[in-house]
Design an enzyme around this catalytic site. Structure first.
Site, mmCIF file in Angstrom:
data_model
loop_
_atom_site.group_PDB
_atom_site.id
_atom_site.type_symbol
_atom_site.label_atom_id
_atom_site.label_comp_id
_atom_site.label_asym_id
_atom_site.label_seq_id
_atom_site.Cartn_x
_atom_site.Cartn_y
_atom_site.Cartn_z
ATOM 1 N N TRP A 1 -104.959 -99.864 -67.569
ATOM 2 C CA TRP A 1 -104.187 -99.785 -68.814
ATOM 3 C C TRP A 1 -102.794 -100.362 -68.623
ATOM 4 O O TRP A 1 -102.278 -101.059 -69.504
ATOM 5 C CB TRP A 1 -104.130 -98.350 -69.319
ATOM 6 C CG TRP A 1 -105.494 -97.812 -69.629
ATOM 7 C CD1 TRP A 1 -106.122 -96.788 -69.005
ATOM 8 C CD2 TRP A 1 -106.421 -98.314 -70.606
ATOM 9 N NE1 TRP A 1 -107.379 -96.608 -69.537
ATOM 10 C CE2 TRP A 1 -107.586 -97.522 -70.518
ATOM 11 C CE3 TRP A 1 -106.383 -99.354 -71.550
ATOM 12 C CZ2 TRP A 1 -108.705 -97.738 -71.330
ATOM 13 C CZ3 TRP A 1 -107.497 -99.561 -72.365
ATOM 14 C CH2 TRP A 1 -108.629 -98.764 -72.244
ATOM 15 N N LYS B 1 -108.094 -88.446 -76.201
ATOM 16 C CA LYS B 1 -108.380 -87.890 -74.880
ATOM 17 C C LYS B 1 -108.111 -86.374 -74.885
ATOM 18 O O LYS B 1 -108.924 -85.598 -74.447
ATOM 19 C CB LYS B 1 -107.521 -88.562 -73.804
ATOM 20 C CG LYS B 1 -107.488 -90.089 -73.863
ATOM 21 C CD LYS B 1 -108.788 -90.739 -73.439
ATOM 22 C CE LYS B 1 -108.920 -92.205 -73.799
ATOM 23 N NZ LYS B 1 -107.911 -93.100 -73.280
ATOM 24 N N ASP C 1 -96.989 -94.489 -71.269
ATOM 25 C CA ASP C 1 -98.300 -94.355 -71.879
ATOM 26 C C ASP C 1 -98.869 -93.033 -71.360
ATOM 27 O O ASP C 1 -99.230 -92.921 -70.198
ATOM 28 C CB ASP C 1 -99.193 -95.534 -71.470
ATOM 29 C CG ASP C 1 -100.631 -95.395 -71.972
ATOM 30 O OD1 ASP C 1 -100.937 -94.383 -72.643
ATOM 31 O OD2 ASP C 1 -101.451 -96.298 -71.693
HETATM 32 C C1 PLP Z 1 -107.777 -94.672 -73.411
HETATM 33 C C2 PLP Z 1 -106.483 -95.201 -72.947
HETATM 34 C C3 PLP Z 1 -105.864 -96.308 -73.551
HETATM 35 C C4 PLP Z 1 -106.529 -97.097 -74.669
HETATM 36 O O1 PLP Z 1 -106.571 -96.357 -75.807
HETATM 37 P P1 PLP Z 1 -107.140 -96.965 -77.181
HETATM 38 O O2 PLP Z 1 -106.868 -95.869 -78.135
HETATM 39 O O3 PLP Z 1 -108.595 -97.232 -76.949
HETATM 40 O O4 PLP Z 1 -106.386 -98.190 -77.478
HETATM 41 C C5 PLP Z 1 -104.636 -96.707 -73.084
HETATM 42 N N1 PLP Z 1 -104.015 -96.048 -72.080
HETATM 43 C C6 PLP Z 1 -104.585 -94.983 -71.470
HETATM 44 C C7 PLP Z 1 -103.859 -94.306 -70.362
HETATM 45 C C8 PLP Z 1 -105.823 -94.533 -71.890
HETATM 46 O O5 PLP Z 1 -106.383 -93.469 -71.294
#
Ligand code: PLP
Length: 363
Positions: free
Chosen positions: A99, A195, A171
């Site tokens: 990511w 998540k 993030d």
């Molecule tokens: C799942 C995830 C993403 C991507 O998320 P989307 O909603 O599919 O764009 C980005 N960063 C992390 C750390 C993730 O776990």
């Protein structure tokens, strides 16, 4: 079924039952939550409470804005540099997984801006996060970006990196609301809800307005929907927000508060993760954890078995016993057990027991 999926992940049953009832009529309105106007006073109350509960749970500083956007965390990979990075400026990125790597790709699209990799653990297969001593930060970056929890590789920061007062952007998609954290250390935090916080469709952004450049050329070049200022000015209601996803998130936040907030959640998450890591460590010749001990994620637990054939058998056998979603991400293989907030302790106990039996039978 115990759902070990990495995302969308498991939601609390209480939340789903309440949502089911409100599909037909939100409270006494006679109108279902999927059909209600985002301008109705009922939805405005939901939005306001969601923000208030987030502020309470995370002690969000007063001067931080709370936004509910769409496009997932992936759109934030673009929105962050589009809004914060001026031509000629530099942004620092700490790369600890897939990511983070994708965030770098988007930042590099900003014409005339520099992307500086302050640290990367890619050469070690992303098996750990770097220490603060390893960071080679630039002098005055627009911001330093990092990923708090690496969903795919199963590593997590146990601390907030000390970036010497430079603006910090995180993030937090896969460990948002999983433990107490000092939000005041950040300039901007984003997290896709699916998540830990709710269903797919809404992305929470916390940001300090002061981090946004007032540069007129930059502002004029930003599409309305990709400009944080649009969403700040309209309280996340410039256009139709993800009404249903926000509604579920609102129920999840109430559930978190009822359960004792983030300290209680963190204790339960630690207990679950310890059970599964305990099973890995109890059969060291058989299970091989991907993450180095000091970088182990409490959310996504990744490990290998001696052969891919045994891994397939492990996943199949688990599913037959009611343990679903254990196959690792296609880019790393192996096994991944995601034990997000709503994942029950009993599921972690079942997995640990299954792992011990499987190792005994095949080890
Ligand atoms: C799942 C995830 C993403 C991507 O998320 P989307 O909603 O599919 O764009 C980005 N960063 C992390 C750390 C993730 O776990």
């Amino acid at each position: 079924m115990y759902n070990f999926s990495a995302g969308p992940g498991v939601l609390p049953e209480e939340v789903l039952l309440e949502a089911r009832d409100n599909l037909l009529s939100l409270g006494k309105t006679g109108i279902g939550i999927l059909e209600i106007s985002h301008r109705s006073k009922e939805f405005e109350a939901i939005l306001a409470e969601t923000e208030a509960n987030l502020r309470t749970l995370l002690s969000v500083p007063r001067d931080m804005r709370v936004l509910f956007l769409q496009g997932g965390a992936s759109l934030q990979f673009s929105m962050v540099p589009m809004n914060l990075l001026l031509p000629g400026a530099t942004a620092d990125y700490i790369v600890t997984g897939e990511w983070g790597r994708r965030a770098v790709v988007e930042a590099r699209r900003i014409p005339g801006a520099h992307v500086h990799i302050a640290a990367s653990t890619e050469s070690e297969g992303f098996c750990r996060v770097p220490s603060d001593a390893e960071l080679a930060l630039s002098a005055t970056p627009a911001y330093v970006h990092y990923t708090t929890n690496n969903t795919i590789f199963g590593t997590q920061y146990a601390h907030i990196p000390d970036v010497g007062g430079r603006p910090l952007v995180a993030d937090m998609s896969s460990d948002f609301l999983s433990r107490p954290t000092d939000i005041s250390r950040y300039s901007l935090v984003y997290a896709g809800a699916q998540k830990n916080a709710g269903p797919a469709g809404v992305t929470v952004v916390l940001l300090r307005e002061e981090i946004l450049p007032t540069d007129a050329t930059l502002q004029a070049g930003l599409p309305m929907l990709l400009n944080y200022r649009t969403h700040i000015e309209h309280g996340s209601l410039y256009n139709t927000p993800a009404v249903f996803a926000i509604y579920i998130t609102h129920l999840v936040l109430r559930w978190l508060i009822r359960g004792g907030g983030l300290p209680a959640m963190a204790r339960r998450n630690l207990e679950k993760a310890h059970l599964v890591y305990g099973a890995i460590d109890a059969a060291p010749g058989f299970y091989r954890g991907h993450a180095k001990a000091d970088s182990r994620s409490l959310m996504n637990i990744t490990f290998r078995l001696p052969t891919p054939a045994l891994e397939d058998e492990f996943v199949k056998g688990a599913k037959a016993q009611g343990l679903d979603g254990l196959k690792g991400h296609r880019s790393v293989g192996g096994i991944r057990a995601s034990v997000y907030n709503a994942f029950p302790l009993s599921g972690a106990q079942c997995l640990a027991q299954y792992m011990a039996e499987f190792a005994r039978k095949h080890g």
